[in-house]
Design a protein around this motif. Structure first.
Motif, PDB file in Angstrom:
ATOM      1  N   VAL A 113      12.047   7.066  -9.077  1.00 51.61           N
ATOM      2  CA  VAL A 113      12.367   8.411  -9.200  1.00 51.61           C
ATOM      3  C   VAL A 113      13.442   8.466  -8.003  1.00 51.61           C
ATOM      4  CG1 VAL A 113      11.286  10.715  -8.647  1.00 51.61           C
ATOM      5  CG2 VAL A 113      10.004   8.920  -9.586  1.00 51.61           C
ATOM      6  N   ILE A 114      13.246   8.021  -6.950  1.00 50.99           N
ATOM      7  CA  ILE A 114      14.202   8.235  -5.869  1.00 50.99           C
ATOM      8  C   ILE A 114      15.434   7.759  -6.157  1.00 50.99           C
ATOM      9  CG2 ILE A 114      14.621   7.656  -3.467  1.00 50.99           C
ATOM     10  CD1 ILE A 114      12.204   8.570  -2.903  1.00 50.99           C
ATOM     11  N   GLN A 170      12.208  10.247   3.022  1.00 49.96           N
ATOM     12  CA  GLN A 170      11.804  11.340   2.539  1.00 49.96           C
ATOM     13  C   GLN A 170      10.462  11.728   2.605  1.00 49.96           C
ATOM     14  OE1 GLN A 170      13.356  11.560  -1.355  1.00 49.96           O
ATOM     15  NE2 GLN A 170      15.135  10.842  -0.960  1.00 49.96           N
ATOM     16  N   ASN A 171       9.509  10.651   2.414  1.00 48.76           N
ATOM     17  CA  ASN A 171       8.153  10.670   2.763  1.00 48.76           C
ATOM     18  C   ASN A 171       7.552   9.367   2.708  1.00 48.76           C
ATOM     19  OD1 ASN A 171       5.835  12.166   2.786  1.00 48.76           O
ATOM     20  ND2 ASN A 171       5.813  13.024   0.887  1.00 48.76           N
ATOM     21  N   VAL A 172       6.178   9.412   2.981  1.00 51.08           N
ATOM     22  CA  VAL A 172       5.235   8.243   2.727  1.00 51.08           C
ATOM     23  C   VAL A 172       5.060   8.195   1.130  1.00 51.08           C
ATOM     24  CG1 VAL A 172       3.157   7.134   3.215  1.00 51.08           C
ATOM     25  CG2 VAL A 172       4.342   8.424   5.212  1.00 51.08           C
ATOM     26  N   LEU A 173       5.459   7.174   0.587  1.00 44.30           N
ATOM     27  CA  LEU A 173       5.548   6.804  -0.928  1.00 44.30           C
ATOM     28  C   LEU A 173       4.770   5.934  -1.348  1.00 44.30           C
ATOM     29  CD1 LEU A 173       9.412   7.814  -1.510  1.00 44.30           C
ATOM     30  CD2 LEU A 173       7.633   9.447  -1.896  1.00 44.30           C
ATOM     31  N   PRO A 174       4.222   6.110  -2.605  1.00 41.86           N
ATOM     32  CA  PRO A 174       3.783   5.018  -3.191  1.00 41.86           C
ATOM     33  C   PRO A 174       5.087   4.181  -3.963  1.00 41.86           C
ATOM     34  CG  PRO A 174       3.272   6.702  -4.525  1.00 41.86           C
ATOM     35  CD  PRO A 174       3.839   7.226  -3.477  1.00 41.86           C
ATOM     36  N   SER A 222       5.493   3.337  -6.745  1.00 40.97           N
ATOM     37  CA  SER A 222       5.964   4.021  -8.011  1.00 40.97           C
ATOM     38  C   SER A 222       6.773   4.851  -7.782  1.00 40.97           C
ATOM     39  CB  SER A 222       4.576   4.435  -8.811  1.00 40.97           C
ATOM     40  OG  SER A 222       3.828   5.327  -7.984  1.00 40.97           O
ATOM     41  N   ALA A 223       7.185   5.297  -6.816  1.00 42.45           N
ATOM     42  CA  ALA A 223       7.959   6.640  -6.529  1.00 42.45           C
ATOM     43  C   ALA A 223       9.616   5.929  -6.483  1.00 42.45           C
ATOM     44  CB  ALA A 223       7.835   7.222  -5.267  1.00 42.45           C
ATOM     45  N   ARG A 274      17.377  10.109  -8.407  1.00 39.00           N
ATOM     46  CA  ARG A 274      17.690  11.122  -7.923  1.00 39.00           C
ATOM     47  C   ARG A 274      18.931  10.861  -6.608  1.00 39.00           C
ATOM     48  NH1 ARG A 274      13.567  15.368  -8.363  1.00 39.00           N
ATOM     49  NH2 ARG A 274      14.412  16.471  -6.747  1.00 39.00           N
ATOM     50  N   THR A 310       0.810  -0.956   0.004  1.00 35.25           N
ATOM     51  CA  THR A 310      -0.118   0.135  -0.137  1.00 35.25           C
ATOM     52  C   THR A 310       0.729   1.118   0.009  1.00 35.25           C
ATOM     53  OG1 THR A 310      -1.543  -1.345   1.278  1.00 35.25           O
ATOM     54  CG2 THR A 310      -1.867   0.950   1.240  1.00 35.25           C
ATOM     55  N   VAL A 311       1.610   1.423   1.263  1.00 32.23           N
ATOM     56  CA  VAL A 311       2.576   2.422   1.032  1.00 32.23           C
ATOM     57  C   VAL A 311       4.004   1.993   1.540  1.00 32.23           C
ATOM     58  CG1 VAL A 311       1.101   4.377   1.382  1.00 32.23           C
ATOM     59  CG2 VAL A 311       1.986   3.089   3.417  1.00 32.23           C
TER      60      VAL A 311
END
Lengths: 756, 258
Positions: free
Chosen positions: A743-744, A733-737, A739-740, A747, A727-728
């Motif tokens: 990207v991470i 960095q954050n609470v992410l899905p 699909s991130a 970066r 789910t998450v």
């Protein structure tokens, strides 16, 4: 003692009892001379220290500094000492950056010849006693047994080397002779059983008495990892290396008479005897080495080879035919011949003794070896390159090293489990003692879990950096990277790297590469150590607390389900409790080893109502649970989550019951690989631990699983949860899905991705 | 700025879009790192922020136009579309399609408790689109006849799920079950940095109007105004950034926030 499958109670006392009982079971049932203490001690009732260990590992602090004790297996309360040792290790790093600490007099406690350390090694003292403490009793004895042998061999090797040097000075023809002798010496030195299996044997299984550790590989540190049979004398011309097993073979046919001195030595004759046999065979043996090998020189190994190949030829048979070409070797000078004769006599005596012992083993081994499939490591599509030591290469090396376990069909590409520590050289600088310690700790489960392993590995590397001295006319960056490689390989040989460890190593190597050659050594080392500290502080310690903060936005009044032991989940629960949330936790656990017991203890101390269930009860508990929280070992580029084997079950059950499945993971564990299933990249654990059974009547049912032909017992360490079930993902960095994740990765690793 | 936001939140407007919009606004104006660093003094900093603010507002106003551009070929002749409640984006796209001469028909849900669906229907008829108002409960019944579903959104979550008028979850889930595509027309300033685990973890400030929240009544008895739709039930997002899959939202947000 109550069997472990009656959970449903509060975890505290139950888990202790259960853990204790399972610990006892382990020791009684274990078939191998498994250490009674070490591997089961995580399972043993003393989980607390183990948990603390991880906690300490995670938080990077030394909890308490307990004075060093003289370590023997018996006297030591295992867990406490391990914790202390790890703490001391970390303390040393934190407090004594690179400073040479005084040498305690505890080296003698150190074990085997195989792992003997040069005493004046700085900064190792703490590492040393812990290693000695950490090594299992059986290993101890096994290595003691092999110790004498290896010393002998060592001496022989040394002599051989010296003579090789002498010979080389004399001329090429002689050179080969000497080389051949060396080959013989070493060929003999390494367990004969393992020299055989045809030419391409890179990966004949190594035996404990391998003595390979002691083979005087001249500065070729990777050999122990590889497979000693192929590298008895690597330092010398490369030819013997390749064809160590083959040279004798090949030597025989092509040298009916060369060199070789005084006849009348059964050995020699035997060699010659082997010759006709060999010639007859006409096997497509790789002719790596040059021709002129003395028949005598070729003897011992060839006989061995013959034995192994045909399995039936006895030494007597060979001995019978011995007499023949004895007279043919007459060309060599007398003094040399004498030397050779002496050597051969020694070899022969040794060989005979060994042969008697090993014949049967060879037969068995031959059968098993027939089943061996030497596949290339099926690494994922993108190999994780870390300079020279790519993961693929390392895995290949690791799997080719082989083990005493037989290979399971379909899983031959996975690094096999071996209960023995990897062979490595004695009296060589290539592996730093701290790395040695950490490697063995990881191997025997003292240090467990990606985060703890990364921290302990980085601690060892910091010591390595501190002790490193740039040799003349070398660049620190390049040379250190070279010197780092055998250490990294050793760790991999002990236990295949976690992906998080690979990431950490890659960043360290990146940092090393970026050191300006003009910087003075001390400053460079400070930079490197600082970089490592920063890595740990930022990516692990700080990240963990940030993750805990983020997770408090997701978890309020909940019944959480988690799997096994995870320091990060404990941190999260602690943070939620601090915020005032009413949380209770169900710990699902797999009993071999029951890491969840420590989890329950720790949560209990927080005052959280905790329940301990086996993972098989999932369908019952899932309806009572509101959220599932687990920690990941690694997260793949496609969002798939790699975690301890069993986590995928939780994910599936959560999806079926529509409960959110929350994965906690620091971003340094993200990796550049796409995985869709659990078999492509994995690790095989100790299958033996699965075979023990709690109930008295069924205890020994699988005791002889090794000998059972069609039975494979497989213990996979990791499994992969597909992205769709998550789910998450909670990262610092954050609470992410999920699909991130790419990207991470792009970066975060943009600067070093190019090196992949 | 924060004060203004709080003021707005006290008014009965779509809290979600306001909060996300203002968050993104603040983020956008402070994101001009390089320029700000080079600015000599406070006055020029202020200038920069103001300029960026204006730019942001302009972007917001233009975003609807951009959505129109990205969805020109969305509606085809003969299509039967289902929509939920009153969305200005959907209305704009349909108006544009009519202007281009497409022939299509629309089912609109009544969308209780405020009957906003009826407003939508009236607006559509004014434009010349044949539409029928259906009960909220009739969505399952009508789904077989429909070719596509078009929704607006009050907010888009980081995982691609949307927060929209209560009832959207039903529509999207049923559409997914029947394999009908669900298109969401939404501006990018509505992206929010939040992933609700499920409907019960939506914050109260989203679910209820400000007046209700301030009223002090028992929130358990109040009907929620919005619900959360899982991204698995959505097909595509038509935004001013282009046509995005649900997984692209997080990339945009990461780029903007880090």
């Amino acid at each position: 003692m109550a069997p472990p499958d009656t959970p449903k109670r509060r975890g505290r006392k139950r888990s202790k009892r259960r853990a204790a009982s399972s610990g006892a079971r382990h020791t009684s049932l274990s078939e191998e001379p498994r250490p009674a203490t070490l591997p089961s001690s995580p399972a043993g009732g003393k989980k607390g220290p183990g948990a603390l260990l991880k906690k300490a590992g995670n938080k990077g602090q030394a909890n308490t500094v307990v004075p060093q004790q003289n370590c023997t297996i018996d006297t030591m309360p295992q867990k406490e000492n391990k914790l202390d040792n790890l703490c001391n290790l970390l303390e040393n790093i934190i407090l004594q950056h690179g400073r040479e600490a005084p040498t305690p007099g505890q080296k003698p406690a150190k074990v085997d010849g195989a792992t003997a350390l040069p005493p004046p090694r700085a900064g190792t003292q703490n590492a040393v006693p812990s290693t000695s403490g950490g090594l299992p009793a059986s290993l101890h004895s096994a290595l003691e047994a092999g110790k004498d042998l290896s010393k002998e061999e060592l001496e022989r090797e040394r002599k051989a080397r010296k003579e090789a040097k002498k010979a080389r000075k004399k001329g090429p023809g002689k050179e080969n002779v000497e080389e051949r002798k060396e080959t013989q010496n070493s060929g003999q030195g390494s367990a004969p059983a393992t020299t055989v299996k045809g030419s391409p044997v890179k990966g004949a299984p190594t035996t404990p008495v391998k003595g390979a550790p002691t083979t005087p590989v001249k500065g070729a540190p990777t050999t122990p990892v590889k497979g000693a049979p192929t590298t008895p004398v690597k330092g010398a011309p490369t030819t013997p290396v390749k064809g160590a097993p083959t040279t004798p073979v090949k030597g025989a046919p092509t040298t009916p008479v060369k060199g070789a001195a005084a006849p009348a030595i059964p050995v020699k004759g035997a060699a010659a005897a082997a010759t006709p046999v060999k010639g007859a065979v006409a096997k497509p043996v790789k002719v790596a080495a040059a021709k002129s090998a003395t028949a005598g020189a070729a003897v011992p190994s060839s006989i061995l080879v013959v034995d192994l190949r045909y399995g039936k030829e006895s030494s007597e048979q060979a001995g019978v035919e011995v007499a023949k070409p004895a007279g043919q070797d007459s060309t060599a000078g007398k003094s040399k011949a004498d030397l050779r004769r002496e050597r051969r006599e020694k070899q022969e005596a040794q060989r005979q003794a060994k042969l008697a012992l090993k014949e049967q083993q060879e037969e068995q081994k031959k059968q098993k070896d027939k089943q061996v499939v030497m596949e290339k490591a099926k690494a994922s599509s993108k190999a994780k390159a870390t300079g020279e030591g790519t993961r693929k290469a390392r895995v290949r090396r690791a799997s080719s090293r082989g083990s005493s376990e037989r290979k399971v069909p379909l899983l031959g590409h996975l690094p096999q489990y071996s209960p023995n520590p990897p062979p490595h050289q004695v009296n060589s600088d290539s592996i730093h003692p701290a790395v040695l310690t950490v490697g063995l700790k990881m191997k025997y489960g003292v240090v467990e879990g990606a985060t703890a392993r990364v921290i302990s590995m980085l601690a060892a590397l910091k010591l390595f950096i501190s002790d490193y001295r740039t040799p003349e006319s070398c660049d620190l960056s390049r040379d250190m990277a070279d010197k780092l490689k055998p250490n990294v390989d050793f760790l991999h040989a002990c236990r295949p790297h976690a992906i998080a460890m690979d990431n950490a190593i890659r960043s360290v190597k990146h940092k090393i590469n970026s050191i300006d050659p003009l910087t003075p050594e001390a400053q460079a080392k400070d930079e490197l150590r600082g970089a490592i500290d920063e890595f740990v502080g930022e990516n692990i310690i700080l990240a963990s607390s940030t993750i805990a903060t983020h997770a408090t936005t997701l978890i309020h009044d909940d019944v959480l389900l988690t799997f096994g032991y995870s320091a990060l989940v404990c941190d999260v629960v602690e943070a939620v409790v601090k915020e005032g949330g009413k949380v209770s936790v169900v710990v699902a656990d797999y009993p071999h080893p029951p890491s969840g017991a420590a989890m329950v203890q720790r949560l209990d101390r927080l005052g959280v109502p905790t329940y301990y269930r086996l993972v098989t009860d999932l369908s019952h508990i899932m309806s009572k649970v509101t959220k599932v929280v687990v920690e990941a070992e690694a997260v793949m580029m496609n969002g798939a989550v790699q975690a301890m084997c069993g986590t995928a079950c939780l994910a599936l059950a959560a999806a079926t019951h529509h409960k959110p499945f929350i994965v906690l993971c620091q971003t340094y564990k993200f990796c550049n690989i796409d995985l869709t299933d659990s078999l492509v990249m994995n690790e095989l654990g100790d299958a033996n631990s699965m075979v023990s059974c709690p109930s008295q009547e069924h205890q020994g049912v699988l005791a002889d699983w090794r000998d059972t032909q069609n039975l494979n017992v497989v213990r996979l360490v990791y499994d992969v949860t597909p992205a769709g079930l998550v789910t998450v993902l909670v990262t610092e960095q954050n609470v992410l899905p999920t699909s991130a994740v790419p990207v991470i990765i792009h970066r975060k690793y943009a600067d070093i991705l190019g090196q992949d | 700025m924060k004060l203004e936001r709080e003021k707005l939140s006290k008014v009965d407007v779509s809290v979600v879009s306001v909060s996300s919009g203002s968050e993104l606004f603040m983020r956008f104006i402070t994101l001009a790192h390089q320029e700000l660093e080079q600015a000599a003094d406070f006055a020029s900093c202020r200038e920069i922020l103001l300029r960026r603010g204006e730019k942001f507002v302009k972007n917001m106003q233009e975003s609807r136009k951009k959505i129109l551009r990205s969805s020109t070929n969305l509606i085809k002749d003969g299509m039967i579309i289902l929509t939920h409640s009153h969305s200005r984006n959907v209305l704009a796209v349909m108006t544009e399609a009519v202007k281009q001469g497409r022939q299509f028909s629309v089912f609109v849900t009544e969308s209780q408790p405020d009957n906003s669906g009826r407003c939508m229907a009236k607006a559509l008829e004014a434009v010349g689109v044949p539409c029928t108002v259906i009960l909220d409960a009739a969505v399952g019944y009508i789904m077989e006849r429909v070719n596509a579903v078009m929704l607006g959104a009050e907010g888009v979550c980081e995982n691609g799920g949307i927060i929209n008028k209560i009832g959207s979850c039903n529509v999207a889930t049923l559409a997914h079950m029947k394999n009908k595509p669900v298109y969401v027309l939404v501006e990018s300033y509505k992206f929010i940095r939040r992933i609700p685990l499920d409907n019960s973890s939506l914050p109260k400030s989203y679910l209820h109007k400000a007046s209700v929240l301030n009223h002090g009544s028992d929130l358990e008895l109040e009907h929620p105004q919005v619900d959360y739709t899982h991204p698995d039930n959505l097909t595509l997002l038509y935004t001013d950034l282009g046509v995005l899959p649900t997984s692209a939202v997080t990339e945009h947000l990461i780029k903007l926030y880090t």
